[in-house]
Design an enzyme around this catalytic site. Structure first.
Site, mmCIF file in Angstrom:
data_model
loop_
_atom_site.group_PDB
_atom_site.id
_atom_site.type_symbol
_atom_site.label_atom_id
_atom_site.label_comp_id
_atom_site.label_asym_id
_atom_site.label_seq_id
_atom_site.Cartn_x
_atom_site.Cartn_y
_atom_site.Cartn_z
ATOM 1 N N ASP A 123 25.502 -75.212 10.191
ATOM 2 C CA ASP A 123 25.451 -76.628 9.873
ATOM 3 C C ASP A 123 26.888 -77.065 9.557
ATOM 4 O O ASP A 123 27.800 -76.256 9.428
ATOM 5 C CB ASP A 123 24.497 -76.884 8.693
ATOM 6 C CG ASP A 123 24.038 -78.337 8.666
ATOM 7 O OD1 ASP A 123 22.991 -78.619 8.080
ATOM 8 O OD2 ASP A 123 24.743 -79.196 9.252
HETATM 9 C C1 GLC Z 1 24.295 -82.557 8.730
HETATM 10 C C2 GLC Z 1 22.876 -82.022 8.611
HETATM 11 C C3 GLC Z 1 22.336 -81.467 9.896
HETATM 12 C C4 GLC Z 1 22.932 -82.220 11.060
HETATM 13 C C5 GLC Z 1 24.417 -81.906 11.084
HETATM 14 C C6 GLC Z 1 25.144 -82.636 12.210
HETATM 15 O O1 GLC Z 1 25.020 -82.306 7.573
HETATM 16 O O2 GLC Z 1 22.602 -81.099 7.593
HETATM 17 O O3 GLC Z 1 20.905 -81.565 9.843
HETATM 18 O O4 GLC Z 1 22.324 -81.807 12.263
HETATM 19 O O5 GLC Z 1 25.053 -82.201 9.855
HETATM 20 O O6 GLC Z 1 25.110 -84.007 11.980
#
Ligand code: GLC
Length: 750
Positions: free
Chosen positions: A286
């Site tokens: 993430d």
């Molecule tokens: C965010 C979220 C994740 C998302 C990623 C990209 O912080 O936790 O669910 O897909 O970043 O935006």
């Protein structure tokens, strides 16, 4: 005759072996392509494939030269948030014609519950209990997003959520692993479509692996402590369903589980994901979660974080760049191996080959006719109706008579942006149809007075105007809840009442004595204990998306009935959380016979006079509304629960039937739910577990026998020795309209 049978069986056998042989050949051909490409790649290029470069979707002007040069040198495997079609085309052109081995890029975006046409938030979609609704919504999203060059969505989010304080419960499939698994499968099938190499196919990303929803206190990003059997029986099943449906990627969660941050958890990413489940796609971290292992206290610096990630088997690093900076050094120091890098890169190349990007990396063209089509909007409206949950309907107030005088009051009655909910970067609010605009377009004789200008508003200066308008009307429709920003990532709330002065305004309106319909738009269950007696009907629409207005209009006036059932337990007060139906019984289960409410405790009561069981003195031991709960515009009677046998063995299947009659005066929909309890286990077992459900529709007066089949596999679970199976013994079974009610029978497994 016998000869024919043998002939048919032989043919079938040949076909099956051909199919197997073909898939083996295909896999071998794929692996050969991957291996061959790997041998041509430099180390820099291999490291490049492990790099998911974040960009801002607000990139203005021309693409930064640095970005283009990085692509030209093969230093980027994928991009996030490049929402400019020309930029997508330009970057892909550079990658596939100028980089050393012409390896195509993947363009990613969070396409969570719609792209342009926005569907209800995923918690709302879960309330539909409808795989077709989930699948069709994600297919629509894929068609719309792929025309912008997106080929990878960071969805479905499959985090089991048991705490409504958690902001991301809005994105979750709810609290039940069985329902979440059915939805997870459907979302993956919808996003990925029939073929991964179709230009409208978005590779799915099951997230957040794992246990993100178990954050202590519902505080986002916080610690999760999950024992092995809970991991296997509650948190893993939706991910297994997504992988079985072919999800090509999985995203590691921000949180630690039992002291290990997910992005560095070798047990999770190797033993569970690869060995136990056999996942063969690739793992993406993430946002910055690799370098966040430093604040977690699990890595001392970025280089250490990169080493942990590589050794855990994390393929692609999102936005942080520890791999890009340190993999070469770590290799030279022998802290990671070339084989590890080759294996991580191979997983990514394998998916790119499966997506057909080497043959065709062009963006799906002709996007003009694909956005907000009539069909997309109709599906979004149906989803909003199937997601909405009718929690109260005193005196069958709803549906309303359209010819009466109506006043609409409330801070969410005409808010095109708020109605879309969280994670809707690409939803265009100008396309949103709100309740107010829909009532206007349908020539309803109504007055609209906001009363509060936004959900957290505490100003009372519009109260009198609202009260005056209400006095002139027959019915009050109060449309309140939460602005979109009050749920979603990093937006947990400790108090989950209606924000601002909404409760006060509702109580002022209740003094007038006119019937009140409360419509809630929110990203979580909202505790309405303080005002439930002041309103006559409560309709939970979650954040209902682009077509929330027409859906609410049709439900209010009875053209449609709300069909949703709660995918999460609805608390009376936040202090009850976490709260979920499939809890353990404990040695001292609460019961109404013993419970004494705090207001009924005699002064000077003897210490042990209050019933020594598991409850709250001030909130009891039951939710406000149970998992699976939801009313409609008719009533159903359940009778004659019958089992084909009261003994289940490995050799048979239990056939279960129940008669259901529509005892109301209009056609209605029902979600018939089957729950089981394993009474005694080698570890304690939940008091109930949802095992099957069916959606039926009956005309007024119509009766139908609904049947289910239950077999041993439906009852298997992991105990604390990681033994997967069922112990012999007694089981209870219920069939009913929610987790709290139902006809009960028993059977033995022998
Ligand atoms: C965010 C979220 C994740 C998302 C990623 C990209 O912080 O936790 O669910 O897909 O970043 O935006």
């Amino acid at each position: 005759m016998k000869r024919i049978h043998i002939y048919i069986i032989t043919i079938l056998g040949l076909l099956i072996s051909c199919k197997k042989e073909t898939s083996v050949k295909t896999n071998n051909a794929l692996e050969n392509k991957v291996s061959e490409l790997l041998t041509k790649m430099t180390l820099e290029e291999k490291i490049g494939q492990l790099n998911l470069r974040g960009t801002s979707s607000r990139v203005k002007g021309s693409l930064p030269e640095e970005l283009k040069q990085a692509v030209r040198e093969g230093k980027v495997g994928a991009f996030l948030n490049v929402m400019n079609k020309q930029y997508v085309d330009e970057l892909q052109q550079i990658a596939t014609t100028e980089s050393p081995n012409k390896i195509p890029l993947i363009f990613a975006r969070d396409v969570i519950h719609g792209f342009k046409t926005i569907f209800p938030i995923p918690l709302g979609m879960a309330a539909s209990w409808d795989a077709d609704v989930a699948k069709s919504s994600s297919r629509v999203a894929a068609i719309e997003a792929s025309s912008f060059g997106v080929r990878w969505t960071f969805a479905p989010m499959l985090d089991i959520a048991r705490d409504a304080r958690w902001g991301r419960i809005a994105e979750s499939p709810g609290e039940d692993p069985y329902l979440a698994s059915i939805l997870g499968k459907a979302y993956v099938e919808g996003f990925q479509g029939d073929s991964l190499n179709d230009p409208t196919s978005l590779i799915a990303c099951a997230k957040h692996f794992i246990g993100y929803g178990a954050a202590i206190g519902g505080r986002d990003y916080n610690t999760a402590i999950i024992n092995k059997e809970l991991l296997q029986n509650v948190y893993l099943p939706p991910f297994k369903a997504a992988f079985k449906a072919g999800s090509q990627t999985v995203m590691t969660a921000f949180n630690e589980m039992n002291g290990i941050p997910a992005s560095g958890d070798k047990y999770l990413l190797q033993d569970i994901l690869r060995k136990q489940i056999g996942f063969d796609g690739f793992v993406v971290s993430d946002w910055n979660s690799v370098t966040e292992m430093i604040p977690h206290g699990f890595a001392k610096d970025e280089k250490h974080a990169a080493k942990i990630g590589i050794n855990a088997g994390l393929n692609m690093e999102m936005t942080s760049q520890s791999y890009e900076k340190y993999v070469k050094e770590l290799l030279q120091e022998g802290k990671i191996t070339e084989n590890q890098i080759n294996s991580l890169v191979a997983d990514i190349l394998r998916v790119k080959f499966r997506m057909g990007l080497f043959e065709n990396s062009k963006r799906a063209q002709d996007d003009s006719g694909k956005l907000y089509t009539e069909n997309h909007l109709q599906l979004a409206k149906e989803a909003a109706i199937k997601s909405s949950v009718l929690l109260k309907n005193e005196g069958n107030l709803l549906p309303l008579n359209k010819n009466k005088k109506i006043v609409i009051i409330g801070p969410l009655a005409n808010k095109p942006r708020e109605q879309l909910g969280t994670w809707t970067f690409d939803g265009d609010k100008t396309h949103t149809k709100t309740p107010v605009t829909t009532f206007q377009q349908n020539n309803v004789d109504f007055t609209f007075v906001e009363g509060l200008t936004f959900s957290r508003d505490i100003a009372e200066n519009q109260f009198q105007k609202a009260i005056n308008a209400a006095k002139q009307s027959d019915f009050i429709i109060f449309i309140g809840g939460e602005e979109a920003i009050l749920s979603g990532e990093a937006h947990s709330r400790a108090n989950i009442n209606l924000p601002g002065k909404q409760e006060k305004l509702i109580k002022e309106l209740a003094k007038i004595g006119k019937p009140i319909v409360l419509v809630i738009m929110a990203g979580r269950p909202i505790t309405i204990t303080n005002i439930i007696k002041d309103v006559d009907a409560v309709l939970m629409t979650w954040h209902p998306g682009t077509m929330g207005g027409p859906a609410i209009y049709d439900m209010i006036f009875g053209n449609e009935e709300p069909q949703g059932r709660l995918p999460v337990t609805w608390p009376k007060v936040a202090g009850q959380l976490p709260l979920f139906y499939n809890h353990k019984n404990t040695g001292r289960p609460a019961s109404s016979k013993e419970f004494v409410h705090i207001n009924d405790i005699p002064i000077g009561a003897w210490q042990s006079s209050l019933g020594n069981t598991s409850h709250y003195l001030d909130a009891g031991f039951t939710p406000h509304f149970p998992f699976g709960y939801g009313l409609g515009y008719t009533t159903f009677e359940y009778t004659n629960l019958t089992l084909s046998s009261n003994v289940l063995t490995n050799a048979n299947t239990l056939k279960i039937s129940v008669d259901i009659k529509n005892t109301g005066n209009r056609k209605g929909n029902e979600i018939v739910q089957l729950y089981v309890q394993d009474v005694v286990g080698s570890i304690t077992r939940p008091v109930k577990e949802l095992k099957k459900f069916k959606k039926i529709s009956l005309e007024a007066g119509e009766q139908q026998t609904v049947t289910f089949e239950l077999e041993v596999n439906d009852l298997k679970y992991y105990n604390n020795k990681m033994e997967y199976g069922v112990e012999q013994g007694d089981f209870n079974i219920w069939i009913g309209k929610n987790a709290a009610n139902g006809l009960k029978e028993t059977f033995k497994y022998e």
